[in-house]
Design a protein around this motif. Structure first.
Motif, mmCIF file in Angstrom:
data_model
loop_
_atom_site.group_PDB
_atom_site.id
_atom_site.type_symbol
_atom_site.label_atom_id
_atom_site.label_comp_id
_atom_site.label_asym_id
_atom_site.label_seq_id
_atom_site.Cartn_x
_atom_site.Cartn_y
_atom_site.Cartn_z
ATOM 1 N N MET A 375 0.808 -1.225 0.000
ATOM 2 C CA MET A 375 0.000 0.000 0.000
ATOM 3 C C MET A 375 0.838 1.270 0.000
ATOM 4 O O MET A 375 0.291 2.367 -0.073
ATOM 5 N N MET A 376 2.157 1.161 0.071
ATOM 6 C CA MET A 376 2.950 2.380 0.260
ATOM 7 C C MET A 376 3.393 3.036 -1.047
ATOM 8 O O MET A 376 3.914 4.154 -1.026
ATOM 9 N N ALA A 377 3.186 2.394 -2.197
ATOM 10 C CA ALA A 377 3.613 2.996 -3.466
ATOM 11 C C ALA A 377 2.756 4.214 -3.791
ATOM 12 O O ALA A 377 1.554 4.227 -3.565
ATOM 13 N N ARG A 378 3.383 5.267 -4.319
ATOM 14 C CA ARG A 378 2.673 6.471 -4.735
ATOM 15 C C ARG A 378 2.894 6.701 -6.217
ATOM 16 O O ARG A 378 3.894 6.262 -6.781
ATOM 17 N N GLY A 379 1.954 7.399 -6.844
ATOM 18 C CA GLY A 379 2.075 7.669 -8.276
ATOM 19 C C GLY A 379 1.296 8.901 -8.676
ATOM 20 O O GLY A 379 1.343 9.928 -8.004
ATOM 21 N N GLU A 380 0.548 8.773 -9.775
ATOM 22 C CA GLU A 380 -0.107 9.948 -10.352
ATOM 23 C C GLU A 380 -1.163 10.557 -9.451
ATOM 24 O O GLU A 380 -1.397 11.770 -9.484
ATOM 25 N N VAL A 381 -1.828 9.751 -8.608
ATOM 26 C CA VAL A 381 -2.850 10.301 -7.720
ATOM 27 C C VAL A 381 -2.236 11.278 -6.722
ATOM 28 O O VAL A 381 -2.812 12.328 -6.422
ATOM 29 N N ALA A 382 -1.044 10.961 -6.206
ATOM 30 C CA ALA A 382 -0.360 11.870 -5.291
ATOM 31 C C ALA A 382 -0.042 13.200 -5.975
ATOM 32 O O ALA A 382 -0.167 14.274 -5.368
ATOM 33 N N MET A 401 8.405 17.506 -2.375
ATOM 34 C CA MET A 401 8.125 16.416 -1.438
ATOM 35 C C MET A 401 7.414 15.260 -2.139
ATOM 36 O O MET A 401 7.777 14.088 -1.961
ATOM 37 N N THR A 402 6.416 15.593 -2.954
ATOM 38 C CA THR A 402 5.652 14.551 -3.638
ATOM 39 C C THR A 402 6.514 13.801 -4.645
ATOM 40 O O THR A 402 6.426 12.574 -4.761
ATOM 41 N N VAL A 403 7.341 14.531 -5.387
ATOM 42 C CA VAL A 403 8.223 13.889 -6.363
ATOM 43 C C VAL A 403 9.177 12.929 -5.660
ATOM 44 O O VAL A 403 9.389 11.795 -6.109
#
Length: 443
Positions: A375-382, A401-403
């Motif tokens: 569940m920890m992966a981030r992508g386009e929604v972030a 920070m998001t990048v």
């Protein structure tokens, strides 16, 4: 380099943006990283962040700090309009790919894992933001602190899905739970964002009257948000039946995607302009509603994806690098420290929160750890959530920070999942459970 008010000049800008995003997207894909990171780097390179700030020009023809004047309209320039269409299409496509039946059958475990995946990172994000008043956070800017928490809630399941497929675990009970929880996580996160942005926009109502005064009250904002979902879902039942009738009358024709896009834009406009809800929420909800007309939704999604991933999505991600990232004033030490802590806590929050709930449902310690890491992966929604937060008042430099969060989580998630599954000696065989999400081609 190109005439500022020339339509052909803007076409050349698009050509440069699309070429650079495609090239760097492929490079990042070869490196095993999300293509969206390549798109953002492309925007940084062709925009004013490097050449504009240090040389006075940029590769897409903007001069210095006046790059946003290109094809200037009353409030937004042409590139930002293309970017807005891109983010609406992305959220609309995400909604179309959401399987309501799968969400209903996800069970209590997936739902509570998703709630923990939103609640724990958001709480940690707010707490870590309070001491950093030097960079526009702290108690004096409490809404910015809440925006940081909302950004940390986002989950991107595409990376996890690809790893689970590679390991042959996508159709196991745990794999299906993770994928379902990730989808529910994004739904909750988008609703939270809508509430936060709506309340943040509720300001001084001393000079307002009538409906404008009502919208400016925090309680009025909450009522409007509830009203939006009631009205949108209520209309959705009729829209769903209408599209099923259209599907029978004109199966697999271009009318269906056109009418679907009309619904997407109408919901986005109504959400933002009438109810004060984030426009991306309207587009996302429109996609979910149309996903109930199963055959037409699949056909529509294929047609929308052609435009989305050919032009509008790359422009959206590149525009983040063009408009939100600058090196002329350097990177504040406080900002870099905060970004590092936020990334660390964003990852820990998902692992601890989701893993703890999984453990409560009698998964083993290893399986609970897999649920948290998945569940920890981030992508386009972030990125979409961050962009909306910046529109609502969060300083643009927090895009850094998001990048960093996407970069670090994209590298660690596949590694940790393979390590954890490498310890699996039980020979867990896949169960008959279809995956709950279609992998996003952006990543």
């Amino acid at each position: 380099m190109f005439e500022g008010n020339s339509a052909l000049g803007f076409c050349m800008v698009l050509a440069i943006v699309l070429l650079s995003t495609k090239f760097l997207g492929l490079v990042f894909r070869k490196l095993g990283l999300p293509q969206v990171l390549g798109y953002i780097i492309a925007g940084i390179i062709v925009g004013p962040a490097i050449f504009g700030d240090f040389c006075g020009f940029s590769l897409i023809g903007f001069e210095g700090k006046d790059y946003w004047c290109f094809l200037q309209l009353p409030e937004e320039n042409a590139l930002s309009i293309f970017s807005k269409i891109g983010v609406l299409f992305l959220m609309f496509s995400t909604g179309l790919e959401t399987n309501i039946k799968e969400l209903k059958s996800a069970g209590l475990a997936a739902t509570l894992i998703a709630c923990a995946g939103v609640g724990v990172p958001m709480a940690l994000g707010i707490l870590i933001s309070l001491p950093f008043s030097e960079i526009g956070l702290g108690t004096a800017n409490v809404y910015n602190c809440v925006f940081i928490g909302a950004i940390l809630t986002a989950t991107s399941v595409a990376i996890t899905v690809s790893v689970l497929k590679e390991l042959g675990k996508i159709n196991t009970k745990l794999g299906t739970t993770i994928v379902s929880a990730a989808i529910i996580d994004d739904v909750i996160g988008i609703v939270v964002l809508s509430i936060v942005t709506g309340i943040a926009k509720a300001g001084d109502a001393s000079d307002l009257t009538g409906f404008d005064w009502f919208k400016a009250q925090w309680w009025g904002t909450v009522i409007l948000i509830i009203a939006f979902f009631v009205v949108a879902i209520g209309l959705g039942f009729g829209i769903s039946k209408l599209f099923r009738w259209l599907e029978k009358k004109w199966p697999n024709t271009h009318r269906l995607p056109v009418f679907s896009i009309v619904v997407c834009f109408a919901y986005a406009w109504a959400a933002e302009e009438i109810f004060g809800v984030a426009d991306i929420t309207g587009a996302f909800l429109a996609g979910i509603i149309l996903s109930t007309a199963h055959r037409s939704s699949e056909y529509t999604d294929k047609k929308v994806e052609v435009n989305t991933y050919t032009m509008f999505a790359p422009v959206f991600f590149a525009n983040i690098g063009i408009t939100s990232i600058s090196f002329s004033e350097g990177i504040s030490g406080w900002l870099f420290l905060f970004a590092a802590l936020a990334v660390l806590l964003g990852l820990i929050g998902k692992i601890v929160g989701c893993g703890a709930v999984a453990k409560c449902f009698k998964y083993s310690w290893r399986e609970s750890a897999i649920a948290g890491v998945g569940m920890m992966a981030r992508g386009e929604v972030a990125l979409i959530v961050t962009g909306k937060a910046i529109e609502s008042g969060l300083p643009g430099e927090f895009m850094l920070m998001t990048v960093l969060l996407i970069l670090v989580s994209s590298i660690l998630t596949p590694i940790l999942l393979k390590v954890l599954y490498g310890k699996d000696k039980s020979g867990d065989k896949p169960e008959e459970a279809p995956p709950a999400v279609v992998e996003n081609p952006v990543e």
